[in-house]
Design a protein around this motif. Sequence first.
Motif, mmCIF file in Angstrom:
data_model
loop_
_atom_site.group_PDB
_atom_site.id
_atom_site.type_symbol
_atom_site.label_atom_id
_atom_site.label_comp_id
_atom_site.label_asym_id
_atom_site.label_seq_id
_atom_site.Cartn_x
_atom_site.Cartn_y
_atom_site.Cartn_z
ATOM 1 N N SER A 72 0.820 -1.206 0.000
ATOM 2 C CA SER A 72 0.000 0.000 0.000
ATOM 3 C C SER A 72 0.857 1.260 0.000
ATOM 4 C CB SER A 72 -0.939 -0.006 1.208
ATOM 5 O OG SER A 72 -1.780 1.121 1.179
ATOM 6 N N THR A 99 -11.412 1.626 1.280
ATOM 7 C CA THR A 99 -11.096 0.543 2.217
ATOM 8 C C THR A 99 -12.196 0.333 3.247
ATOM 9 O OG1 THR A 99 -9.805 2.003 3.658
ATOM 10 C CG2 THR A 99 -8.594 0.786 1.944
ATOM 11 N N LEU A 118 -7.013 -2.272 -3.478
ATOM 12 C CA LEU A 118 -7.084 -2.536 -2.038
ATOM 13 C C LEU A 118 -8.450 -2.206 -1.440
ATOM 14 C CD1 LEU A 118 -3.529 -1.366 -0.926
ATOM 15 C CD2 LEU A 118 -4.356 -3.699 -1.276
ATOM 16 N N GLY A 119 -9.348 -1.693 -2.252
ATOM 17 C CA GLY A 119 -10.715 -1.466 -1.792
ATOM 18 C C GLY A 119 -11.383 -2.757 -1.349
ATOM 19 N N LEU A 121 -10.291 -4.764 0.629
ATOM 20 C CA LEU A 121 -9.983 -5.034 2.038
ATOM 21 C C LEU A 121 -11.124 -4.669 2.972
ATOM 22 C CD1 LEU A 121 -6.263 -3.917 2.251
ATOM 23 C CD2 LEU A 121 -7.170 -6.239 2.330
ATOM 24 N N ILE A 128 -7.446 -3.333 7.296
ATOM 25 C CA ILE A 128 -7.623 -1.938 6.863
ATOM 26 C C ILE A 128 -6.545 -1.046 7.479
ATOM 27 C CG2 ILE A 128 -9.156 0.066 6.953
ATOM 28 C CD1 ILE A 128 -11.506 -1.963 6.731
ATOM 29 N N ALA A 131 -3.364 -1.295 5.490
ATOM 30 C CA ALA A 131 -3.420 -0.646 4.185
ATOM 31 C C ALA A 131 -3.426 0.873 4.284
ATOM 32 C CB ALA A 131 -4.655 -1.116 3.426
ATOM 33 N N THR A 132 -4.018 1.412 5.329
ATOM 34 C CA THR A 132 -4.179 2.872 5.408
ATOM 35 C C THR A 132 -3.061 3.585 6.157
ATOM 36 O OG1 THR A 132 -5.609 2.678 7.363
ATOM 37 C CG2 THR A 132 -6.706 2.753 5.201
#
Length: 153
Positions: A72, A99, A118-119, A121, A128, A131-132
């Motif tokens: 990410s 996400t 990655l949405g 996830l 999440i 990824a964020t």
Amino acid sequence: MSLNKLNQLYRAVVLDHASHPHHKNDLADATQSIELHNISCGDDIRVFVKITTNKVEKISFTGNGCTISQASASMMTDALTGVPITKALEECDAFFQLTMGQTVPTTTQNDLGDAAILGSLAAFPARIKCATLAWHAAKTALGGEENEYNNFE
């Protein structure tokens, strides 16, 4: 495209970014940098940003973490390099929305590039945060949110 082929594409893109991350280096001429930690997974990310004329001229990252956090962060650097700050902040928010399972316009998903994948996830809430993490660091470095904490929870 079948679900199986979509899963294979997702894995290939994520694994490629994690194995061969883009812009993973210190940025000596950064105008901002911030380090965040995801204590639930052990991810550590430092994001470096060089801002010139209200634009993200360069962005990079260092750190260690799980495959998703590293992939990410790599995707984030691709999406935000060369983008005006206001657009970069909008892209960070759009990524957060994706996400969380929210819909964002197709044009915005296109702007996110590989990160849009990655949405998916949203179906895995525990991932999440992974990824964020880099996106929160970037948004903070760009002045878009305050992170007075050192641990992202």
